[in-house]
Design a protein around this motif. Structure first.
Motif, PDB file in Angstrom:
ATOM      1  N   VAL A   1     -39.381  26.382  12.001  1.00  0.00           N
ATOM      2  CA  VAL A   1     -40.616  25.590  12.106  1.00  0.00           C
ATOM      3  C   VAL A   1     -40.845  25.217  13.571  1.00  0.00           C
ATOM      4  CG1 VAL A   1     -41.782  23.446  11.414  1.00  0.00           C
ATOM      5  CG2 VAL A   1     -40.382  24.714   9.740  1.00  0.00           C
ATOM      6  N   ASP A   2     -39.790  24.792  14.244  1.00  0.00           N
ATOM      7  CA  ASP A   2     -39.900  24.408  15.656  1.00  0.00           C
ATOM      8  C   ASP A   2     -40.402  25.555  16.536  1.00  0.00           C
ATOM      9  OD1 ASP A   2     -39.029  21.783  15.222  1.00  0.00           O
ATOM     10  OD2 ASP A   2     -36.926  22.304  15.585  1.00  0.00           O
ATOM     11  N   ALA A   3     -40.204  26.804  16.096  1.00  0.00           N
ATOM     12  CA  ALA A   3     -40.585  27.979  16.885  1.00  0.00           C
ATOM     13  C   ALA A   3     -42.016  28.444  16.627  1.00  0.00           C
ATOM     14  CB  ALA A   3     -39.606  29.119  16.599  1.00  0.00           C
ATOM     15  N   ILE A   4     -42.770  27.768  15.759  1.00  0.00           N
ATOM     16  CA  ILE A   4     -44.149  28.165  15.447  1.00  0.00           C
ATOM     17  C   ILE A   4     -45.025  28.023  16.692  1.00  0.00           C
ATOM     18  CG2 ILE A   4     -46.193  27.545  14.084  1.00  0.00           C
ATOM     19  CD1 ILE A   4     -44.230  26.699  11.836  1.00  0.00           C
ATOM     20  N   GLN A   5     -45.884  29.014  16.911  1.00  0.00           N
ATOM     21  CA  GLN A   5     -46.804  29.060  18.049  1.00  0.00           C
ATOM     22  C   GLN A   5     -47.718  27.834  18.064  1.00  0.00           C
ATOM     23  OE1 GLN A   5     -47.039  31.638  20.460  1.00  0.00           O
ATOM     24  NE2 GLN A   5     -48.453  30.239  21.433  1.00  0.00           N
ATOM     25  N   ARG A   6     -47.767  27.138  19.208  1.00  0.00           N
ATOM     26  CA  ARG A   6     -48.582  25.931  19.352  1.00  0.00           C
ATOM     27  C   ARG A   6     -50.031  26.269  19.666  1.00  0.00           C
ATOM     28  NH1 ARG A   6     -43.698  24.704  18.024  1.00  0.00           N
ATOM     29  NH2 ARG A   6     -42.806  22.726  18.656  1.00  0.00           N
TER      30      ARG A   6
END
Length: 168
Positions: free
Chosen positions: A144-149
């Motif tokens: 989840v932390d790696a999802i594109q912002r």
């Protein structure tokens, strides 16, 4: 591997970097949990993008009407729709919006949640009592932390698939 205590109330979301296991909280928000399982079982969440991802806040997805990257995808429309089912009334509780919790996205109307949800990147106590909490990530938060912002992201990540663990 996460210990799955209740497969009927466990969701597995496949992201590009790996699986995210979510424990649903039907004792806290039964209607929201039922809706997520209903849509997951129908395949409605498959290929749906994360259309609003704010660093230090949350990742929002679940617009099954506009966010499916296999359909006539329009990132500008993603976030404006829901499912063909009626909205779900608020099920507010004392549970805090802590890191990894799943919250029901909605409009200004507290009873307007439908299919969209968000995953908190951090403790967001200012949301407490205003948005329904109905699950928590028990494994895979690093994915989840790696999802594109972005709002919206230039190249949005998507949920490759979402399954109820009992069906997997």
């Amino acid at each position: 591997m996460a210990e799955i205590k209740d497969p009927e109330n466990t969701i597995i979301i496949e992201l590009k970097d790996g699986p995210v296991t979510i424990e649903l909280l039907p004792d806290v928000a039964p209607k929201h949990c039922e809706r997520m399982k209903e849509l997951a079982r129908a395949g409605a969440y498959d290929n749906v993008c994360f259309h609003r991802v704010i660093d230090g806040f949350m990742a929002q997805t679940g617009d099954v009407a506009n966010g499916n990257m296999e359909k006539d995808f329009n990132i500008r429309a993603a976030g404006t729709g829901g499912s063909e089912h009626p909205n779900v009334p608020a099920e507010f509780s004392k549970l805090p919006h802590s890191r990894g919790t799943i919250g029901a996205a909605r409009s200004a109307n507290p009873d307007s949640a439908n299919s969209q949800f968000f995953i908190n990147f951090k403790d967001n106590d200012f949301l407490n009592g205003q948005y329904t909490v109905y699950g928590r990530v028990i494994e895979g938060m690093e994915h989840v932390d790696a999802i594109q912002r972005g709002e919206p992201p230039m190249n949005p990540d998507r949920m490759i698939s979402m399954k109820v663990a009992a069906d997997a």
